[in-house]
Scaffold this motif. Structure first.
Motif, PDB file in Angstrom:
ATOM      1  N   PRO A 145       0.834  -1.200   0.000  1.00  0.00           N
ATOM      2  CA  PRO A 145       0.000   0.000   0.000  1.00  0.00           C
ATOM      3  C   PRO A 145       0.870   1.252   0.000  1.00  0.00           C
ATOM      4  CG  PRO A 145       0.051  -0.970   2.187  1.00  0.00           C
ATOM      5  CD  PRO A 145       0.854  -1.874   1.303  1.00  0.00           C
ATOM      6  N   ILE A 146       0.541   2.224  -0.855  1.00  0.00           N
ATOM      7  CA  ILE A 146       1.385   3.415  -0.945  1.00  0.00           C
ATOM      8  C   ILE A 146       0.550   4.688  -0.969  1.00  0.00           C
ATOM      9  CG2 ILE A 146       3.174   2.160  -2.210  1.00  0.00           C
ATOM     10  CD1 ILE A 146       2.324   3.832  -4.715  1.00  0.00           C
ATOM     11  N   THR A 147       1.138   5.732  -0.410  1.00  0.00           N
ATOM     12  CA  THR A 147       0.774   7.098  -0.751  1.00  0.00           C
ATOM     13  C   THR A 147       1.976   7.686  -1.480  1.00  0.00           C
ATOM     14  OG1 THR A 147       1.687   8.182   1.219  1.00  0.00           O
ATOM     15  CG2 THR A 147      -0.557   7.284   1.396  1.00  0.00           C
ATOM     16  N   ILE A 148       1.783   8.775  -2.174  1.00  0.00           N
ATOM     17  CA  ILE A 148       2.885   9.466  -2.837  1.00  0.00           C
ATOM     18  C   ILE A 148       3.032  10.840  -2.197  1.00  0.00           C
ATOM     19  CG2 ILE A 148       3.750  10.420  -5.014  1.00  0.00           C
ATOM     20  CD1 ILE A 148       2.204   8.178  -6.439  1.00  0.00           C
ATOM     21  N   ARG A 149       4.251  11.134  -1.776  1.00  0.00           N
ATOM     22  CA  ARG A 149       4.486  12.430  -1.136  1.00  0.00           C
ATOM     23  C   ARG A 149       4.624  13.506  -2.201  1.00  0.00           C
ATOM     24  NH1 ARG A 149       8.929  13.859   3.577  1.00  0.00           N
ATOM     25  NH2 ARG A 149       8.578  16.112   3.625  1.00  0.00           N
ATOM     26  N   VAL A 150       3.752  14.497  -2.116  1.00  0.00           N
ATOM     27  CA  VAL A 150       3.815  15.619  -3.046  1.00  0.00           C
ATOM     28  C   VAL A 150       4.465  16.808  -2.354  1.00  0.00           C
ATOM     29  CG1 VAL A 150       1.817  14.851  -4.392  1.00  0.00           C
ATOM     30  CG2 VAL A 150       1.467  16.389  -2.452  1.00  0.00           C
ATOM     31  N   ASN A 151       5.238  17.535  -3.111  1.00  0.00           N
ATOM     32  CA  ASN A 151       5.884  18.747  -2.614  1.00  0.00           C
ATOM     33  C   ASN A 151       5.047  19.938  -3.080  1.00  0.00           C
ATOM     34  OD1 ASN A 151       7.568  21.063  -2.346  1.00  0.00           O
ATOM     35  ND2 ASN A 151       9.374  19.743  -2.281  1.00  0.00           N
ATOM     36  N   PRO A 152       4.347  20.618  -2.140  1.00  0.00           N
ATOM     37  CA  PRO A 152       3.400  21.657  -2.544  1.00  0.00           C
ATOM     38  C   PRO A 152       4.028  23.017  -2.812  1.00  0.00           C
ATOM     39  CG  PRO A 152       3.346  21.407  -0.178  1.00  0.00           C
ATOM     40  CD  PRO A 152       4.333  20.380  -0.689  1.00  0.00           C
ATOM     41  N   ASP A 153       5.368  23.124  -2.658  1.00  0.00           N
ATOM     42  CA  ASP A 153       6.065  24.395  -2.812  1.00  0.00           C
ATOM     43  C   ASP A 153       5.467  25.453  -1.894  1.00  0.00           C
ATOM     44  OD1 ASP A 153       7.975  26.174  -3.681  1.00  0.00           O
ATOM     45  OD2 ASP A 153       6.846  26.802  -5.462  1.00  0.00           O
ATOM     46  N   VAL A 154       5.431  25.115  -0.596  1.00  0.00           N
ATOM     47  CA  VAL A 154       4.964  26.030   0.449  1.00  0.00           C
ATOM     48  C   VAL A 154       6.112  26.262   1.412  1.00  0.00           C
ATOM     49  CG1 VAL A 154       3.425  26.289   2.437  1.00  0.00           C
ATOM     50  CG2 VAL A 154       2.530  25.395   0.274  1.00  0.00           C
ATOM     51  N   ASP A 155       6.438  27.515   1.652  1.00  0.00           N
ATOM     52  CA  ASP A 155       7.499  27.869   2.592  1.00  0.00           C
ATOM     53  C   ASP A 155       6.924  27.861   4.004  1.00  0.00           C
ATOM     54  OD1 ASP A 155       9.604  28.860   4.044  1.00  0.00           O
ATOM     55  OD2 ASP A 155       9.966  30.595   2.746  1.00  0.00           O
ATOM     56  N   ALA A 156       7.432  26.951   4.839  1.00  0.00           N
ATOM     57  CA  ALA A 156       6.914  26.805   6.192  1.00  0.00           C
ATOM     58  C   ALA A 156       7.393  27.894   7.138  1.00  0.00           C
ATOM     59  CB  ALA A 156       7.316  25.440   6.747  1.00  0.00           C
ATOM     60  N   LYS A 157       8.307  28.766   6.679  1.00  0.00           N
ATOM     61  CA  LYS A 157       8.828  29.855   7.514  1.00  0.00           C
ATOM     62  C   LYS A 157       9.456  29.313   8.801  1.00  0.00           C
ATOM     63  CE  LYS A 157       6.996  32.830   4.607  1.00  0.00           C
ATOM     64  NZ  LYS A 157       7.828  33.548   3.628  1.00  0.00           N
ATOM     65  N   THR A 158      10.252  28.264   8.648  1.00  0.00           N
ATOM     66  CA  THR A 158      10.918  27.664   9.789  1.00  0.00           C
ATOM     67  C   THR A 158      12.415  27.660   9.522  1.00  0.00           C
ATOM     68  OG1 THR A 158      10.926  25.744  11.271  1.00  0.00           O
ATOM     69  CG2 THR A 158      10.691  25.299   8.907  1.00  0.00           C
ATOM     70  N   ASN A 159      13.179  27.016  10.389  1.00  0.00           N
ATOM     71  CA  ASN A 159      14.619  26.952  10.211  1.00  0.00           C
ATOM     72  C   ASN A 159      14.967  26.313   8.872  1.00  0.00           C
ATOM     73  OD1 ASN A 159      17.383  25.542  10.508  1.00  0.00           O
ATOM     74  ND2 ASN A 159      17.328  26.808  12.342  1.00  0.00           N
ATOM     75  N   GLU A 160      15.946  26.870   8.193  1.00  0.00           N
ATOM     76  CA  GLU A 160      16.349  26.410   6.862  1.00  0.00           C
ATOM     77  C   GLU A 160      16.634  24.912   6.830  1.00  0.00           C
ATOM     78  OE1 GLU A 160      17.624  26.522   2.842  1.00  0.00           O
ATOM     79  OE2 GLU A 160      16.554  28.053   4.022  1.00  0.00           O
ATOM     80  N   ARG A 211      -2.419  25.636   6.086  1.00  0.00           N
ATOM     81  CA  ARG A 211      -3.639  25.898   5.322  1.00  0.00           C
ATOM     82  C   ARG A 211      -3.337  25.917   3.818  1.00  0.00           C
ATOM     83  NH1 ARG A 211      -8.485  27.772   6.673  1.00  0.00           N
ATOM     84  NH2 ARG A 211      -7.771  28.383   8.758  1.00  0.00           N
ATOM     85  N   MET A 212      -2.250  26.563   3.439  1.00  0.00           N
ATOM     86  CA  MET A 212      -1.889  26.629   2.027  1.00  0.00           C
ATOM     87  C   MET A 212      -1.604  25.237   1.471  1.00  0.00           C
ATOM     88  SD  MET A 212       0.620  29.962   2.271  1.00  0.00           S
ATOM     89  CE  MET A 212       1.183  29.794   0.571  1.00  0.00           C
ATOM     90  N   ALA A 213      -0.844  24.438   2.214  1.00  0.00           N
ATOM     91  CA  ALA A 213      -0.485  23.098   1.739  1.00  0.00           C
ATOM     92  C   ALA A 213      -1.708  22.186   1.670  1.00  0.00           C
ATOM     93  CB  ALA A 213       0.575  22.486   2.650  1.00  0.00           C
ATOM     94  N   TYR A 214      -2.530  22.217   2.703  1.00  0.00           N
ATOM     95  CA  TYR A 214      -3.675  21.299   2.757  1.00  0.00           C
ATOM     96  C   TYR A 214      -4.749  21.683   1.738  1.00  0.00           C
ATOM     97  CZ  TYR A 214      -1.531  19.754   7.154  1.00  0.00           C
ATOM     98  OH  TYR A 214      -0.654  19.284   8.114  1.00  0.00           O
ATOM     99  N   LEU A 260      -8.286  23.230  11.623  1.00  0.00           N
ATOM    100  CA  LEU A 260      -7.795  23.607  10.296  1.00  0.00           C
ATOM    101  C   LEU A 260      -7.875  22.419   9.332  1.00  0.00           C
ATOM    102  CD1 LEU A 260      -6.258  25.475   8.304  1.00  0.00           C
ATOM    103  CD2 LEU A 260      -4.138  24.575   9.290  1.00  0.00           C
ATOM    104  N   ILE A 261      -7.491  21.248   9.807  1.00  0.00           N
ATOM    105  CA  ILE A 261      -7.579  20.058   8.964  1.00  0.00           C
ATOM    106  C   ILE A 261      -9.028  19.797   8.558  1.00  0.00           C
ATOM    107  CG2 ILE A 261      -7.262  17.548   8.931  1.00  0.00           C
ATOM    108  CD1 ILE A 261      -4.804  17.964  10.730  1.00  0.00           C
ATOM    109  N   ARG A 262      -9.945  19.910   9.510  1.00  0.00           N
ATOM    110  CA  ARG A 262     -11.364  19.702   9.196  1.00  0.00           C
ATOM    111  C   ARG A 262     -11.840  20.703   8.150  1.00  0.00           C
ATOM    112  NH1 ARG A 262     -16.113  21.569   9.941  1.00  0.00           N
ATOM    113  NH2 ARG A 262     -15.313  23.359  11.097  1.00  0.00           N
TER     114      ARG A 262
END
Length: 421
Positions: A145-160, A211-214, A260-262
């Protein structure tokens, strides 16, 4: 919230005086609170009670088997990123159907291990990895069983160093290529696509990047379903931060995160997985050290501890802050002193804090590093042939050593000298 509080002038871990543990096991050491670990897991679990879900503890934050068993017995799943972590989770009694395998570099041996021992899903990060898993599963006569990780190009504004969701980061596939990659997955034998995975970083103190990523994940879910894929599970990662500086405003609560998830994906009818680590374990542990010397420098005082960068590398590696407090409660109104707080390793990088105001400390005094339960013991090493320090778990008025300190002989005898030397 945590369960490390002053009581009758002494810092306690739940109902155990920290100085009592220090007398029994020596310093430095890590100590974890069972009550705090369970409370933080329950906060996440309750925050998602509006729908089908599983809270998978990110083991990379703290992987002692005692912690894993405590959380696993409470119903937690595990998010693992190596064969070693998978083996730890299974050894702690966590069933395979509650283990999610993440990470960009899964080997075929790790794939075989997880398929043999049971796995909830693989979070696939690339097409080469997908083809490798297909080959392994097909050869074993099983379906992965798999999911595929997508990169949403969202800057999390956290440590580099802990941002993972921007287009230049090594994680996942660009979300713009999701259609073709999911089509490839559907065409390969031995794989069953069950969902989507996303994770944008760690120590997030603002919900807006989530919110942007989800929102992008919700749109992708609808798109993939329209293309004929059965998307029944969304793995939304972790990353919610903790307040390392008690004087700062607290990050959002798990209840806010769950809402937020809901709001963003709750109408899709998918089972939700999240993978918190730091918020469950971070404030559930402290590092306790003894003061070796108070050294007078030319323009500052140095507080030299018996803990070092090999025991807690976060300040040296990330420039991270930890509140450092005396184990004996300071007298109200006591005049603070200013210290550079350092360890004994022969590198200037072995510095925990500079120009830190704290109550006056003398040689022999115990101090505690708050919020050290995540990425503390798991990132420690034996640099300078300094033994790994004990880990201790507290429950009420009981404590137990859950990882003993090795002796010098234990360390040295792991080496083998060739016969020709």
């Amino acid at each position: 919230m945590d369960h490390f509080l002053y009581r009758d002038g002494a810092l306690h871990a739940e109902d155990v005086p920290v100085a009592e543990i220090a007398a029994a096991v020596g310093t430095p050491f890590y100590v974890y609170s069972s009550a705090t670990l369970l409370r933080h897991f329950t906060l996440f679990d309750d925050a998602l009670s509006w729908g089908d879900h599983l809270v998978c503890f990110a083991m990379k934050s703290a992987s002692n088997q005692a912690i894993l068993k405590l959380l696993g017995d409470a119903g937690a799943g595990m998010d693992v990123v190596s064969g070693g972590e998978y083996a730890r989770a299974r050894a702690a009694g966590v069933p395979g159907d509650r283990i999610v395998f993440s990470g960009v570099g899964k080997t075929v041996d790790e794939m075989r291990m997880a398929l043999s021992g049971g796995i909830r899903q693989f979070n696939i990060e690339s097409e080469p990895e997908m083809r490798a898993l297909s080959a392994v599963a097909t050869a074993m006569g099983v379906t992965a069983p798999i999911t595929i990780r997508v990169n949403p190009d969202v800057d999390a504004k956290t440590n580099e160093k802990i941002a993972t969701g921007r287009k230049g980061d090594k994680f996942g596939i660009p979300i713009s290529r999701a259609s073709e990659v999911y089509a490839l997955a559907a065409s390969l034998p031995g794989l069953k696509v069950i969902g989507i995975d996303v994770h944008i970083g760690s120590q997030l103190t603002d919900l807006e990047p989530f919110r942007m990523a989800y929102t992008k994940v919700a749109d992708l879910t609808r798109q993939l379903r329209a293309e004929g894929h059965e998307i029944t599970r969304l793995d939304l990662g972790g990353g919610l931060g903790i307040p390392y500086e008690r004087s700062n405003l607290a990050p959002p609560l798990p209840t806010d995160y769950g809402e937020l998830i809901r709001e963003t994906v709750g109408d899709l009818g998918c089972e939700i997985e999240i993978e918190p680590g730091r918020l469950i374990s971070g404030n559930a542990g402290i590092l306790v050290a003894s003061t070796i010397y108070v050294k007078e420098g030319e323009d500052r005082q140095f507080l030299i501890l018996d803990a070092a960068m090999n025991d807690l590398i976060r300040p040296a590696m990330y420039g991270a802050h930890h509140d450092i407090i005396p184990v004996v409660e300071p007298t109200p109104g006591a005049e603070p002193a200013k210290y550079d707080i350092v360890g004994p390793v022969c590198e200037s990088g072995d510095t925990f804090a500079k120009h830190r105001d704290m109550p006056a400390v003398n040689a022999g005094d115990l101090v505690a590093f708050r919020s050290a339960g995540a990425y503390g013991a798991v990132m420690s090493s034996e640099y300078n042939t300094r033994p790994l320090i004990p880990e201790v778990l507290v429950q009420g008025d009981q404590f137990a050593v859950i990882r003993p300190r090795p002796t010098f002989d234990d360390i040295i005898n792991r080496d083998t000298i060739p016969e020709w030397l």
